[in-house]
Design a protein around this motif. Sequence first.
Motif, mmCIF file in Angstrom:
data_model
loop_
_atom_site.group_PDB
_atom_site.id
_atom_site.type_symbol
_atom_site.label_atom_id
_atom_site.label_comp_id
_atom_site.label_asym_id
_atom_site.label_seq_id
_atom_site.Cartn_x
_atom_site.Cartn_y
_atom_site.Cartn_z
ATOM 1 N N UNK A 140 -7.354 -1.224 -10.792
ATOM 2 C CA UNK A 140 -7.656 -1.867 -9.521
ATOM 3 C C UNK A 140 -6.966 -1.113 -8.395
ATOM 4 N N UNK A 141 -6.867 0.203 -8.563
ATOM 5 C CA UNK A 141 -6.176 1.001 -7.555
ATOM 6 C C UNK A 141 -6.750 0.703 -6.182
ATOM 7 N N UNK A 142 -5.880 0.626 -5.195
ATOM 8 C CA UNK A 142 -6.273 0.238 -3.845
ATOM 9 C C UNK A 142 -5.932 1.400 -2.917
ATOM 10 N N UNK B 180 3.716 1.549 -1.255
ATOM 11 C CA UNK B 180 4.359 1.706 -2.565
ATOM 12 C C UNK B 180 3.335 1.930 -3.669
ATOM 13 N N UNK B 181 2.046 2.112 -3.281
ATOM 14 C CA UNK B 181 0.979 2.368 -4.237
ATOM 15 C C UNK B 181 0.765 1.235 -5.234
ATOM 16 N N UNK B 182 0.944 -0.018 -4.804
ATOM 17 C CA UNK B 182 0.601 -1.145 -5.659
ATOM 18 C C UNK B 182 -0.910 -1.175 -5.830
ATOM 19 N N UNK B 183 -1.381 -1.828 -6.900
ATOM 20 C CA UNK B 183 -2.822 -1.999 -7.061
ATOM 21 C C UNK B 183 -3.299 -3.219 -6.268
ATOM 22 N N UNK B 184 -4.603 -3.504 -6.354
ATOM 23 C CA UNK B 184 -5.187 -4.591 -5.562
ATOM 24 C C UNK B 184 -4.412 -5.894 -5.732
ATOM 25 N N UNK B 185 -4.097 -6.230 -6.988
ATOM 26 C CA UNK B 185 -3.388 -7.467 -7.241
ATOM 27 C C UNK B 185 -1.996 -7.464 -6.597
ATOM 28 N N UNK B 186 -1.293 -6.340 -6.732
ATOM 29 C CA UNK B 186 0.032 -6.228 -6.118
ATOM 30 C C UNK B 186 -0.030 -6.369 -4.610
ATOM 31 N N UNK B 187 -1.062 -5.794 -4.003
ATOM 32 C CA UNK B 187 -1.225 -5.881 -2.550
ATOM 33 C C UNK B 187 -1.428 -7.338 -2.127
ATOM 34 N N UNK C 72 -6.658 2.697 0.613
ATOM 35 C CA UNK C 72 -7.247 2.453 1.942
ATOM 36 C C UNK C 72 -7.672 3.758 2.603
ATOM 37 N N UNK D 280 -0.574 -10.122 -3.851
ATOM 38 C CA UNK D 280 0.655 -10.884 -4.100
ATOM 39 C C UNK D 280 1.671 -10.647 -2.982
ATOM 40 N N UNK D 281 1.889 -9.395 -2.603
ATOM 41 C CA UNK D 281 2.895 -9.127 -1.579
ATOM 42 C C UNK D 281 2.481 -9.735 -0.230
ATOM 43 N N UNK E 25 3.104 -13.615 -0.652
ATOM 44 C CA UNK E 25 4.530 -13.954 -0.699
ATOM 45 C C UNK E 25 5.191 -13.792 0.680
ATOM 46 N N UNK F 42 3.403 -5.395 -13.153
ATOM 47 C CA UNK F 42 2.030 -5.863 -12.944
ATOM 48 C C UNK F 42 1.503 -5.543 -11.548
ATOM 49 N N UNK F 43 2.390 -5.099 -10.631
ATOM 50 C CA UNK F 43 1.908 -4.715 -9.306
ATOM 51 C C UNK F 43 1.239 -3.345 -9.340
ATOM 52 N N UNK F 44 1.437 -2.632 -10.424
ATOM 53 C CA UNK F 44 0.922 -1.270 -10.450
ATOM 54 C C UNK F 44 0.101 -0.902 -11.672
ATOM 55 N N UNK G 264 0.839 -1.200 0.000
ATOM 56 C CA UNK G 264 0.000 0.000 0.000
ATOM 57 C C UNK G 264 0.873 1.248 0.000
ATOM 58 N N UNK H 294 -6.956 -8.359 3.754
ATOM 59 C CA UNK H 294 -7.226 -7.285 2.805
ATOM 60 C C UNK H 294 -8.219 -6.248 3.349
ATOM 61 N N UNK I 211 10.494 -2.286 -9.799
ATOM 62 C CA UNK I 211 9.302 -2.838 -9.163
ATOM 63 C C UNK I 211 8.451 -3.492 -10.242
ATOM 64 N N UNK J 236 -3.305 -9.438 -14.225
ATOM 65 C CA UNK J 236 -3.519 -10.700 -13.505
ATOM 66 C C UNK J 236 -5.007 -10.981 -13.342
#
Lengths: 200, 200, 200
Positions: free
Chosen positions: C195-197, B26-33, C199, B35-36, B39, C144-146, B24, B73, C141, C151
Amino acid sequence: MNLITLIDFTGTFVFAISGMLIAIDKKFDLFGVIILGVVTAIGGGTLRDVLIGSTPVSWMQNETYFYIILSGLPICYFFNTSIHSLRKGIFLFDTLGIGLFTILGLKKTLEFGLSPSIAITMGIVSAVFGGVIRDVLANEIPLIFRKEIYAFACLFGAIVYLATRLILPEPIAMLISILSVILIRILSIKRNWTLAFHPH
Amino acid sequence: MNLITLIDFTGTFVFAISGMLIAIDKKFDLFGVIILGVVTAIGGGTLRDVLIGSTPVSWMQNETYFYIILSGLPICYFFNTSIHSLRKGIFLFDTLGIGLFTILGLKKTLEFGLSPSIAITMGIVSAVFGGVIRDVLANEIPLIFRKEIYAFACLFGAIVYLATRLILPEPIAMLISILSVILIRILSIKRNWTLAFHPH
Amino acid sequence: MNLITLIDFTGTFVFAISGMLIAIDKKFDLFGVIILGVVTAIGGGTLRDVLIGSTPVSWMQNETYFYIILSGLPICYFFNTSIHSLRKGIFLFDTLGIGLFTILGLKKTLEFGLSPSIAITMGIVSAVFGGVIRDVLANEIPLIFRKEIYAFACLFGAIVYLATRLILPEPIAMLISILSVILIRILSIKRNWTLAFHPH
């Protein structure tokens, strides 16, 4: 302990030192220094074992590798500065190491019944991926992607081995192929060979 | 559900949250969040399973892990700010988690017939490599290479476990060793212990 | 050579090109360009095989993959500039590739006796982790995380496949699910879905 084991242990030791020096440079703590040493020394062979399905991976069968890697720690602690001035000696051991790791990785892959070209690939993976993982963990672009003829020397040695062992006894073939790796690497540095890739 | 499973699930949950919070940040999108989170929670145990040859890896046998991770999530979504002020609670669960992951990883490795020192190593790998992979994917130098006595607490707990289970019943040995991990980690933070490595 | 093999090879080729182009951009040498091409093309399937325990990993059984990847090298050398203007064509092949990789990865995981939700996960891993490893090795980075619904399109296609094959013949189910991946991806770009997340 035969000559192969001796070179294998020496290669492991030199690779471990190379990882530890980078960790020290990046101000890692004791644990980080050990991890980077371990990963550099055994990362390539571990990746090879995982890919061909030889698990538990090889260093789990023989703890000597661990003690060899850990013995690099006091060396790095007391001789950190001097090591940098020993570059020539390190270069020689390192080159010996990648030569041997290439051939050992290639042989192991062939023993698993895989094809010669896969075996060559796994030989190169054994030799260079410890350094790749080291650089990824240190958050750097892997050195071997940009600098000198390193993997190519391994490729050349692997091909020489496959060719010479058809006509010469195993130990001679190994010796010649490891010497080929050393020769290519020394030549590439002396003559400043590069594999720069400049597309149109 | 016994106590071990409960702590295991709690550890998985806390690790997942720690990965998601960084994503969050690092401003990843839902999928990135996601995955991280995944992992970080299962990366260490997965690496252990791959190295000792226990495949399909363990989380493939039990989907509960997935649901636990995914449940992080909404927590991150609604309580992102509050979580940061809950640092003490997270610290406790996290420390419980690495303590348990260390001992579970060690036990599994011993069951595979590998030596105690390899088992200690795999215990530490189980506990800390989820965080290492998290940091690599977030393009950061792994935190544990530079900060506090984290892996050392795991090492200490693993040795305590191997020693105490020789003379005490299994559950007591587990309890004592997990408490040792917590003790070392709390002491190291209170007294500001570090393992800084400053060569000559 | 049937249609599946053809799309599989095309996907491999397009993925290899995408890795090589990034390597060229980062001024890697010949070896680095090849490695990044290989890793991008086969990284996802390799990770899947290692996690489910299918070793030696699949590309070791069929050298055609290697030759396909290497054939990307002259293409990148001679058409580096033009490729960038071919973005639309690449996008189509790439989307075809991830669609097929998802379904093939899912099917293989089911054949290993694992559950549908693990199979969906491994389908997505097959399709996207080559790109993740590519970006890690390039010290970035993971894209696909951003960026965009990548995915998620795989996830959608995987679910469509599992649903349709219950009532339709296998080839039709595959076709429909691959088309779903393409549809979702094109829609997501046209309509600028993200899919921006964010919070609270």
